[in-house]
Scaffold this motif. Structure first.
Motif, PDB file in Angstrom:
ATOM      1  N   ILE D  25      -6.937 -23.301  29.342  1.00  0.00           N
ATOM      2  CA  ILE D  25      -6.598 -21.971  29.869  1.00  0.00           C
ATOM      3  C   ILE D  25      -6.661 -22.096  31.388  1.00  0.00           C
ATOM      4  CG2 ILE D  25      -7.235 -19.545  29.978  1.00  0.00           C
ATOM      5  CD1 ILE D  25      -8.611 -19.843  27.285  1.00  0.00           C
ATOM      6  N   THR D  26      -5.506 -22.154  31.987  1.00  0.00           N
ATOM      7  CA  THR D  26      -5.449 -22.239  33.448  1.00  0.00           C
ATOM      8  C   THR D  26      -5.427 -20.832  34.033  1.00  0.00           C
ATOM      9  OG1 THR D  26      -3.067 -22.173  33.434  1.00  0.00           O
ATOM     10  CG2 THR D  26      -4.090 -24.365  33.266  1.00  0.00           C
ATOM     11  N   GLU D  27      -5.535 -20.759  35.341  1.00  0.00           N
ATOM     12  CA  GLU D  27      -5.373 -19.443  35.972  1.00  0.00           C
ATOM     13  C   GLU D  27      -4.051 -18.809  35.559  1.00  0.00           C
ATOM     14  OE1 GLU D  27      -6.264 -18.714  40.054  1.00  0.00           O
ATOM     15  OE2 GLU D  27      -7.679 -20.388  40.195  1.00  0.00           O
ATOM     16  N   ALA D  28      -3.035 -19.653  35.490  1.00  0.00           N
ATOM     17  CA  ALA D  28      -1.711 -19.126  35.153  1.00  0.00           C
ATOM     18  C   ALA D  28      -1.650 -18.633  33.712  1.00  0.00           C
ATOM     19  CB  ALA D  28      -0.651 -20.205  35.388  1.00  0.00           C
ATOM     20  N   THR D  29      -2.206 -19.402  32.780  1.00  0.00           N
ATOM     21  CA  THR D  29      -2.108 -18.965  31.382  1.00  0.00           C
ATOM     22  C   THR D  29      -3.086 -17.823  31.096  1.00  0.00           C
ATOM     23  OG1 THR D  29      -3.624 -20.704  30.641  1.00  0.00           O
ATOM     24  CG2 THR D  29      -1.268 -21.201  30.568  1.00  0.00           C
ATOM     25  N   GLN D  30      -4.172 -17.810  31.813  1.00  0.00           N
ATOM     26  CA  GLN D  30      -5.072 -16.664  31.658  1.00  0.00           C
ATOM     27  C   GLN D  30      -4.393 -15.398  32.161  1.00  0.00           C
ATOM     28  OE1 GLN D  30      -8.278 -16.265  30.290  1.00  0.00           O
ATOM     29  NE2 GLN D  30      -7.805 -14.107  30.609  1.00  0.00           N
ATOM     30  N   GLY D  31      -3.699 -15.493  33.280  1.00  0.00           N
ATOM     31  CA  GLY D  31      -3.086 -14.285  33.869  1.00  0.00           C
ATOM     32  C   GLY D  31      -4.192 -13.399  34.388  1.00  0.00           C
ATOM     33  N   VAL D  44      -5.701 -14.687  24.634  1.00  0.00           N
ATOM     34  CA  VAL D  44      -4.867 -15.578  25.458  1.00  0.00           C
ATOM     35  C   VAL D  44      -4.649 -16.910  24.760  1.00  0.00           C
ATOM     36  CG1 VAL D  44      -5.526 -14.565  27.660  1.00  0.00           C
ATOM     37  CG2 VAL D  44      -6.888 -16.458  26.713  1.00  0.00           C
ATOM     38  N   LEU D  45      -5.397 -17.131  23.704  1.00  0.00           N
ATOM     39  CA  LEU D  45      -5.298 -18.417  23.001  1.00  0.00           C
ATOM     40  C   LEU D  45      -5.828 -18.218  21.595  1.00  0.00           C
ATOM     41  CD1 LEU D  45      -4.832 -21.570  23.373  1.00  0.00           C
ATOM     42  CD2 LEU D  45      -7.277 -21.707  23.889  1.00  0.00           C
ATOM     43  N   GLN D  84     -13.609 -12.988  33.515  1.00  0.00           N
ATOM     44  CA  GLN D  84     -13.827 -13.852  32.358  1.00  0.00           C
ATOM     45  C   GLN D  84     -12.523 -14.445  31.851  1.00  0.00           C
ATOM     46  OE1 GLN D  84     -17.195 -14.236  30.938  1.00  0.00           O
ATOM     47  NE2 GLN D  84     -17.411 -13.483  33.031  1.00  0.00           N
ATOM     48  N   ASN D  85     -12.611 -15.673  31.384  1.00  0.00           N
ATOM     49  CA  ASN D  85     -11.518 -16.242  30.607  1.00  0.00           C
ATOM     50  C   ASN D  85     -11.611 -15.742  29.166  1.00  0.00           C
ATOM     51  OD1 ASN D  85     -12.220 -18.435  32.791  1.00  0.00           O
ATOM     52  ND2 ASN D  85     -10.090 -18.779  32.201  1.00  0.00           N
ATOM     53  N   GLY D  86     -10.436 -15.603  28.573  1.00  0.00           N
ATOM     54  CA  GLY D  86     -10.381 -15.182  27.177  1.00  0.00           C
ATOM     55  C   GLY D  86      -9.661 -13.856  27.057  1.00  0.00           C
ATOM     56  N   PRO D  87      -9.706 -13.244  25.881  1.00  0.00           N
ATOM     57  CA  PRO D  87     -10.428 -13.717  24.698  1.00  0.00           C
ATOM     58  C   PRO D  87      -9.684 -14.833  23.957  1.00  0.00           C
ATOM     59  CG  PRO D  87      -9.364 -11.626  24.221  1.00  0.00           C
ATOM     60  CD  PRO D  87      -9.123 -11.904  25.670  1.00  0.00           C
ATOM     61  N   ILE D  88     -10.477 -15.697  23.356  1.00  0.00           N
ATOM     62  CA  ILE D  88      -9.973 -16.777  22.517  1.00  0.00           C
ATOM     63  C   ILE D  88     -10.204 -16.393  21.061  1.00  0.00           C
ATOM     64  CG2 ILE D  88     -10.244 -19.222  21.892  1.00  0.00           C
ATOM     65  CD1 ILE D  88     -11.430 -19.617  24.773  1.00  0.00           C
ATOM     66  N   TYR D  89      -9.142 -16.407  20.298  1.00  0.00           N
ATOM     67  CA  TYR D  89      -9.217 -16.029  18.886  1.00  0.00           C
ATOM     68  C   TYR D  89      -9.468 -17.285  18.053  1.00  0.00           C
ATOM     69  CZ  TYR D  89      -7.949 -13.544  14.575  1.00  0.00           C
ATOM     70  OH  TYR D  89      -7.959 -12.954  13.317  1.00  0.00           O
ATOM     71  N   LEU D 214     -13.791 -14.975  21.744  1.00  0.00           N
ATOM     72  CA  LEU D 214     -14.701 -15.624  22.685  1.00  0.00           C
ATOM     73  C   LEU D 214     -14.250 -15.413  24.128  1.00  0.00           C
ATOM     74  CD1 LEU D 214     -17.109 -17.677  23.061  1.00  0.00           C
ATOM     75  CD2 LEU D 214     -15.353 -19.474  23.014  1.00  0.00           C
ATOM     76  N   TYR D 215     -15.210 -15.055  24.970  1.00  0.00           N
ATOM     77  CA  TYR D 215     -14.990 -14.972  26.421  1.00  0.00           C
ATOM     78  C   TYR D 215     -15.991 -15.892  27.104  1.00  0.00           C
ATOM     79  CZ  TYR D 215     -12.757 -10.312  25.609  1.00  0.00           C
ATOM     80  OH  TYR D 215     -11.972  -9.260  25.205  1.00  0.00           O
ATOM     81  N   LEU D 216     -15.641 -16.358  28.289  1.00  0.00           N
ATOM     82  CA  LEU D 216     -16.619 -17.080  29.119  1.00  0.00           C
ATOM     83  C   LEU D 216     -16.194 -17.080  30.576  1.00  0.00           C
ATOM     84  CD1 LEU D 216     -15.575 -20.178  30.016  1.00  0.00           C
ATOM     85  CD2 LEU D 216     -15.940 -20.575  27.568  1.00  0.00           C
TER      86      LEU D 216
END
Lengths: 333, 333, 333, 333
Positions: D25-31, D44-45, D84-89, D214-216
């Motif tokens: 998850i990059t800055e770009a894919t996180q948005g 996001v994923l 935070q990055n995420g959420p990841i499913y 999941l977030y982190l």
């Protein structure tokens, strides 16, 4: 050269950390043990700065719990708990000075099983108690009598043996006019139940009265952080301390030094207030003696301060905040 | 018939709430005022149950703050604060009994301005202090000297006059072996700063020592809930109490009764522990003396219990929990 | 002239406290009740400042506890508790504004027994619970179903009837981006369980989002200070409020006004932090709008501030601090 | 054989701790980064148990504090903090399951000085703040920008360099229906600021929603116990985690395992409640999975439990309680 030669005690105290005369306080010379930290009892011993004292301490129950079938609530007689040796009068100590106490050794004494721990109603960190007062039914009482030796530690059960990591649970000076239960920790020390008050550490205690009036007792063969159920591995010992005096070093709360770190100790409820006290004292110490401005010190401790929880069961909770000597160096070093 | 005739004091105490001999403790007969609640001071007076005692109380600063230009931090000499009258020895009182103290009157004494309140550094409910220890700079000190009369109250400024609603800030018995600062409230009473401890109320106090050793002082001309800045409308008074004894009524914490309600009083930190203590005591009282089962009592108090915050500034916070007599009736009534 | 004509709502709000259009939110129009205070639900109603809304509120259990033999722990389905009406979108409300809500009436609805209170495991002020986590065994569950009418109050048992003193247990606006359980009180209101949020009072709430998004529910037929066991006299009602908007009045925490006093409301743990929040807000309010300097205000509140304990059982404890209008006058008056 | 092969994750999780597909998850894919832990944002994923994810985390200020002359209070825009990055499913995750997250690595990213710490008004452990609300003046703001590398650590000043001891400050799953600020720690994880959440540890998190979500974020280059001023050594990183799923293991609070110990994590105020939660969870864990009866476990933890203070600055304080594997062995071992 030992860390101790660079300690504050060795550099600043009257006897420069050199051991002088040796004394002992046996059960016989102590006579009646003490249950309050205060100025209303006559000293059992008068010493000079630098003197070494070997104390026969009792366990926190004064040996009254002898069998696993005993009922602590039936046997124990509040407020006559946590018997202390002392008071010891230190010549030359005056209000505003600091007592430096090097813990030289702690060894178990008495016939096995020498260790005792118990569950009592309305006492402990995970049960309804007199302060956090609930209506829930109590847990059942339980007593464990344990074989403890300095060599092999504490035999918990056939699978688990805990290393012997002894320390002084209760140590401090007399308040100026108060006489406080030996169950209480506060600015003068007392029942801190902090495992760092261990052999090869120096604890620095505020002097509030002429002679300081040092008390100590309640040695533990080991203890977890927080002393969760309220009763550690209680055991009688011979505990030997070397007592020195730093004139004019006025502490608001106890401090501690060992080979690795400098620590400040706070006792309060709620627990965050104990942490605030300890960390404010440490911040101010860094500012006073280590060349930081106060905000710098505050920011640095944010990144590398360490916290040790002493107890979460006594009338005040005790926490130590510390910083490693490897980070800040030694005072004057 | 007054509510007092139906009071626990009038029904159960040795003197049945009837006033007996009258005594006074003047500044001269008190001599040295007391700064700890403990058993190590000689009684200034010995009385029988039923006796009435008029005490010349000092203000909490023993009159040392005389001008609005005074600096409290320069003048005050901790721990010699909050001077108390006593101890008063009550004949026949033994550990496990209860002292019943009817507050008959409180009147201001001394030359105007008789009232004092102050802001001091590191003390108070909305500032950094010794327990909730912060690094923020202190507020400036401030002293207000105030004209206080029983007839007209306290003149705060040209727009605001507060009614005279006096009460005893600090009252209690001696602990068994401890001697605790008169700044502290606890199970034996002490510095509760609870406005309900006022004329026409009876406070019930545990007896921990022979003679009970009653102390009192620190009367306030009025006070908000919590005593926010730590210093109420302090003033010297003549405070008159009638002291009686209830044999064998063993209280864990103080209780109070007036025309309207029954109250239990808890002191602890954090504040919720004071509330838990007070409410648990009240729950158990309803179960013991008012015919409820304990869970019923707990449920009923949920619907109609009342809480009064005494102080949020002393070493322990004090709360009273109460229930109206109009709901539960009177004991034995 | 009613006190309300001099209220902040009547003086400063967009509709000047004048009732405008009337609306209702019935069970049918509400549809799904809400369990979080947040911005992610569509409004059930859009109103103009001044509009009046009558809401059919559910009890805190959404009516699921019907019999005294029911087991709350078996029936209740966390987090789907404390159902709320709303959100109500108030036209023109923007972040930084204040919503003024006059409580016009609360009346019970539904078939008798309309009232419910319960004891549940691991919930309540005097038992081990999820935050103050103990090992003690739980109390037994208990349910009481109670006859409640506006005329005669709540029949507790054959001796005790409690007056009908209804209030809104839970009311508030949406946080900006959070969605918080309706069991929680905080800066936006929520589950404060404060008995002063009653008919003939105005509560002032911060607006954090466009439209404010007002929620309310959880009305109690009466409640003691602290809501001791965690469950008051829960009952379904028709609750009627008049909603107005004060542009540009930015509050950090809820405030309340009635005929007698001005109040600020804080929610936090430990309880002293709730008191600090409430009293700091009140101190600042006196300084901002009543002509005091901040230290004067702090000193005055020490002498005459009043504290009401809302709850000591929710995820944050709630306290209101107040000062009488008879002391400070009315704003602009 | 590594300790990890004996870990709960390796023994019980769906993928048996074996790494599967890799994602980033990059800055770009996180948005848009996320400021709440909740179910209202689209993933996001989507990953399978066993998958490895490398996340470009931002620092807690999303890079907005660039210079030591910046004013944090002017720049920061509450509640848009702690991105935070995420959420990841996570496919297959359902309420009642447990997410196992192995932290594989944390490395700094971006141009130097990559580290930031600050003093802000009304935030931090030793200053007046929004909860422990005081009237004292604030400390001055201060910003430190710091050179941080994995090899050499953090250069504090010309005398002090702190080792690089990175960890994840904020990590957790979504609550079921709430959306909670990423500044808050609670039962689902979140802003625990616990230094043990570090490379070569596994954190176990309750699943409350399908997919876990999941977030982190909020990685720290080092931190003292308590995160005293509220801002650790914040820095952007690439943080790589391996995510697995344990079906039907229902946790009330997060747990953690590394080479040395088993830990339970509690977050609450006051701090003793965080300690109670953590220790009660650990007591129950010992009883459930290590062959102790509950009182035995309670007694044993009294003698050898360890406490790590995460934060004393966030909306809830976080503590971890642990026991060494050298004492209790490994589960199933």
């Amino acid at each position: 050269m030992s860390w101790f030669d660079q300690s504050i005690m060795a550099r600043r105290a009257v006897a420069r950390g050199k051991p002088a005369a040796s004394h002992s306080i046996t059960e016989a010379t102590q006579g009646k043990y003490r249950y309050v930290y205060g100025p209303y009892a006559d000293p059992v011993l008068r010493i000079q700065p630098g003197d070494v004292v070997a104390c026969e301490t009792h366990d926190a129950f004064e040996g009254a719990i002898k069998h696993e079938t005993d009922s602590p609530s039936a046997i124990l007689n509040f407020p006559y708990l946590n018997p202390q040796n002392g008071p010891i009068y230190v010549e030359g100590a005056e209000k505003g000075d600091c007592l430096a106490v090097l813990i030289r050794s702690i060894v178990p004494r008495g016939p096995q099983p020498v260790g005792t721990t118990v569950i009592m109603p309305e006492f402990g960190g995970l049960v309804s108690n007199g302060a956090t007062a609930m209506l829930n039914p109590a847990l059942p009482e339980r007593v464990k009598k344990l074989h403890v030796t300095a060599e092999h530690g504490t035999v918990w059960n056939d699978r688990i043996t805990l290393p012997y990591e002894p320390f002084i649970g209760t140590i401090g000076t007399s308040p100026e006019i108060e006489a406080i239960s030996s169950l209480v920790p506060d600015y003068y020390g007392g029942n801190m139940d902090l495992p760092d008050v261990a052999p090869d550490a120096v604890i620095y205690l505020p002097v509030n009265r002429p002679g300081a009036l040092l008390y100590l007792g309640d040695c533990h063969a080991a203890q977890g952080d927080g002393e969760l159920c309220g009763v550690a591995l209680e055991h009688p010992t011979v505990t030997t301390v070397q007592v020195d005096l730093i004139k004019g070093w006025t502490l608001a709360w106890p401090r501690l030094e060992n080979a690795e770190f400098y620590m400040t100790i706070g006792s309060a409820r709620p627990m965050e207030d104990a942490a605030r006290i300890a960390y404010r004292e440490l911040t101010r110490w860094l500012a006073a003696d280590f060349g930081f401005d106060e905000i710098d010190a505050y920011m640095l401790l944010t990144q590398c301060g360490r916290v040790r929880l002493g107890n979460m069961v006594d009338p005040k909770y005790t926490l130590g905040a510390s910083i490693k000597k490897s980070i800040v160096g030694t005072i004057g070093g």
